[in-house]
Design a protein around this motif. Structure first.
Motif, short mmCIF file in Angstrom:
data_model
loop_
_atom_site.label_atom_id
_atom_site.label_comp_id
_atom_site.label_asym_id
_atom_site.label_seq_id
_atom_site.Cartn_x
_atom_site.Cartn_y
_atom_site.Cartn_z
N LEU A 174 0.77 -1.16 -0.01
CA LEU A 174 0.05 -0.06 -0.02
C LEU A 174 0.86 1.18 0.01
O LEU A 174 0.61 2.39 0.31
CB LEU A 174 -0.91 -0.11 1.24
N GLY A 175 2.10 1.17 -0.61
CA GLY A 175 2.90 2.31 -0.46
C GLY A 175 3.75 2.62 0.78
O GLY A 175 4.28 3.37 1.03
N GLY A 176 3.87 1.26 1.48
CA GLY A 176 4.86 1.44 2.39
C GLY A 176 6.25 1.17 1.99
O GLY A 176 6.52 1.15 1.01
N SER A 177 7.07 1.57 3.14
CA SER A 177 8.65 1.49 2.39
C SER A 177 9.35 0.21 3.01
O SER A 177 9.10 0.06 4.30
CB SER A 177 9.41 2.81 3.10
N LEU A 178 10.25 -0.26 2.25
CA LEU A 178 11.08 -1.43 2.62
C LEU A 178 11.94 -0.48 3.75
O LEU A 178 12.11 0.70 3.81
CB LEU A 178 12.13 -1.89 1.67
N GLY A 179 12.24 -1.28 4.71
CA GLY A 179 13.13 -1.03 6.03
C GLY A 179 12.29 -0.22 7.08
O GLY A 179 13.23 -0.03 8.13
N ARG A 180 10.88 0.27 6.97
CA ARG A 180 10.57 0.83 7.92
C ARG A 180 10.24 0.09 9.13
O ARG A 180 10.59 0.84 10.40
CB ARG A 180 9.19 1.54 7.52
N VAL A 181 9.90 -1.11 9.28
CA VAL A 181 9.66 -1.75 10.33
C VAL A 181 10.73 -1.91 11.31
O VAL A 181 10.68 -1.77 12.62
CB VAL A 181 9.08 -3.21 10.18
N LYS A 182 11.85 -1.84 10.68
CA LYS A 182 13.24 -2.16 11.77
C LYS A 182 14.05 -0.71 11.87
O LYS A 182 14.97 -0.60 12.43
CB LYS A 182 14.04 -3.18 11.24
N ALA A 183 13.35 0.27 11.30
CA ALA A 183 14.30 1.58 11.21
C ALA A 183 14.63 2.08 12.46
O ALA A 183 15.96 2.71 12.59
CB ALA A 183 13.56 2.60 10.27
N THR A 184 13.65 1.95 13.43
CA THR A 184 13.91 2.69 14.72
C THR A 184 15.03 1.85 15.50
O THR A 184 16.09 2.45 15.91
CB THR A 184 12.61 2.89 15.53
N GLY A 185 14.84 0.60 15.58
CA GLY A 185 15.99 -0.32 16.23
C GLY A 185 17.26 -0.11 15.40
O GLY A 185 18.27 0.00 16.05
N ARG A 186 17.08 -0.06 14.04
CA ARG A 186 18.43 0.15 13.39
C ARG A 186 19.09 1.41 13.63
O ARG A 186 20.30 1.65 13.83
CB ARG A 186 18.16 0.05 11.79
N GLY A 187 18.44 2.50 13.70
CA GLY A 187 18.76 4.01 14.12
C GLY A 187 19.46 3.82 15.25
O GLY A 187 20.50 4.45 15.57
N LEU A 188 18.76 3.18 16.36
CA LEU A 188 19.24 3.35 17.58
C LEU A 188 20.67 2.40 17.71
O LEU A 188 21.71 2.93 18.29
CB LEU A 188 18.32 2.35 18.53
N PHE A 189 20.81 1.48 16.90
CA PHE A 189 21.94 0.57 16.94
C PHE A 189 23.13 1.52 16.13
O PHE A 189 24.07 1.56 16.82
CB PHE A 189 21.65 -0.65 16.09
#
Ligand code: NAD
Length: 425
Positions: free
Chosen positions: A189-204
């Motif tokens: 529906l127009g979601g972005s790849l990488g969005r689900v894990k983005a916050t945890g990835r940014g924190l890392f």
């Protein structure tokens, strides 16, 4: 303080809104002439309270209370998540909206700050009831949201399915498929790849950057984690795969400990099957008090606000605190950590990965052209690294904590935009 003449300005200490106000006060003396505009930071621009009546599966009717707060729209449309939780209230949503204003400005996204919530325990609803609640809430706040006005996203207890229902409801009401009205949507529906894990990835990514500056090697570092949901689960996975030892995890069912390091994949499977980490066989259960006193190099806070109290800050034995949750550290605890030379990477930079990739999703929806996951992760890292370097430099220049430095960088941008726009009429 002029907050006193506002009906929502609670006198209670330690509410999220009071925490936010205390954080803003610390930065005002550093703002120079821009400080004369600071009152705008102490008030939300707009707050909407809505009644959400739904018919339950058993035929009865129930009413729920919902909120959407736009704290500032000075730098662009509102942006911020929607939380479904039994403790949601106006003051909490105001604080979360204000932290979004600061966060979006700290990492230089072209957004203001907003947040929404419904006071509900979603686990007490059937899927059908949850869909009705989501749709009616979206319709009620439809007055003030939109791809150019204010763009919600997931937060605690909301996910891609809820964003899909929000997008569909808004689209039905507006007469066209408005993919850009929410982010964190399903990919179809127009979601972005990488969005689900983005916050945890940014924190890392930010955590590794901070650890490098402390000369703290990640391989072998002992990590203690509070909150094992989207943010905490992803962060644990990434730190473990970089060689850190996740020795304890706490969720809302309790805490578990294994000094040899937990098997994060196995713990995730256990939680998916059982709903929580309680009873996981690969670790020992420990009390909350003992959890906060464990020896570690890194503490990740990825649950809710107000968790790190002064007493816990005094007891902590760690070197680096990474804030995945919004507002997890009380201001008095912040002071103790600064005195004890424990570095805190504040929420407004540490958990910005989600909104950064939400920004990418919004841009992709407008152009209807979608990027690869590698491209998204590369751009995410670039924004995080640049933002962190700028904030680190401001902290050194002014001799302040990273939180005050992040607020300083952000407030300068917000108030400069305010000044340049001028006052209407
Ligand atoms: P989530 O619902 O997926 O997970 C929350 C976790 O916290 C769960 O493991 C839950 O059991 C635990 N928890 C709740 N209350 C607790 C308590 N009292 N003690 C210990 N653990 C407790 O939520 P999430 O999306 O991972 O969000 C976590 C935090 O990160 C929130 O503060 C949220 O606002 C913030 N955040 C999330 C995102 C995002 O993209 N999901 C982005 C920025 C900030």
């Amino acid at each position: 303080m002029s907050q006193k003449n506002l009906s929502y300005a609670s006198e209670q200490p330690d509410t999220p809104w009071q925490t936010y106000l205390a954080q803003v006060e610390r930065v005002i003396p550093l703002l120079g002439e821009l400080g004369t505009l600071a009152e705008t930071l102490r008030r939300p621009k707009r707050a909407l309270i809505v009644d959400i009546p739904i018919q339950m599966d058993d035929g009865s009717y129930r009413h729920f209370e919902g909120f959407r707060v736009q704290h500032s729209l000075a730098r662009g449309p509102g942006k911020g998540g929607v939380r479904f939780h039994p403790n949601v209230n106006l003051e909490e949503v105001m604080a979360l909206a204000a932290w979004m204003t600061i966060k979006n400005a700290a990492v230089n996204l072209p957004f203001g700050g907003a947040k929404g919530g419904v006071r509900v325990d979603p686990r007490s609803l059937s899927r059908r009831e949850l869909e009705k609640l989501t749709r009616r809430y979206t319709s009620e706040i439809g007055l003030i949201i939109g791809p150019q006005q204010d763009i919600p996203a997931p937060d605690v207890n909301t996910d891609a399915q809820i964003m899909a229902w929000m997008m569909d409801t808004y689209s039905m009401n507006s007469g066209s498929a408005a993919t850009g009205v929410v982010t964190g949507k399903p990919i179809d529906l127009g979601g972005s790849l990488g969005r689900v894990k983005a916050t945890g990835r940014g924190l890392f990514l930010t955590g590794c950057d901070a650890a490098r500056r402390l000369r703290l090697p990640i391989p072998g570092a002992r990590l203690v984690l509070q909150g094992f949901g989207n943010v905490g689960g992803t962060a644990a996975e990434l730190f473990a795969s970089a060689g850190a030892k996740v020795i304890a995890v706490e969720d809302d069912s309790g805490a578990v400990h294994n000094s040899n390091g937990l098997d994060i994949g196995a713990l995730q499977k256990y939680r998916a099957a059982n709903g929580s980490i309680r009873g996981y066989a690969g670790a020992e259960p420990i009390s909350t008090d003992n959890f906060w006193q464990l020896d570690s190099e890194i503490l990740v806070l990825a649950a809710l606000e107000g968790q790190l109290t002064p007493a816990r800050a005094q007891a902590l034995k760690t070197r680096l605190v990474l804030e995945g949750a919004n507002g997890p550290t009380l201001p008095a605890a912040d002071d103790i950590l600064a005195q004890r030379d424990i570095l805190v990477v504040p929420d407004v930079i540490c958990n910005a990965g989600g909104v950064i990739v939400s920004y990418f999703e919004w841009v992709q929806d407008f152009s209807s052209y979608f990027w690869s996951e590698d491209e998204i992760n590369r751009r995410l890292e670039q924004i995080h690294v640049e933002a962190f370097a700028r904030i680190w430099e401001a902290a050194e220049r002014h001799g302040v904590t990273l939180r005050t430095a992040a607020f300083l960088v952000a407030c300068e941008r917000i108030l400069t935009a305010r000044k340049e726009r001028g006052l209407y009429p």
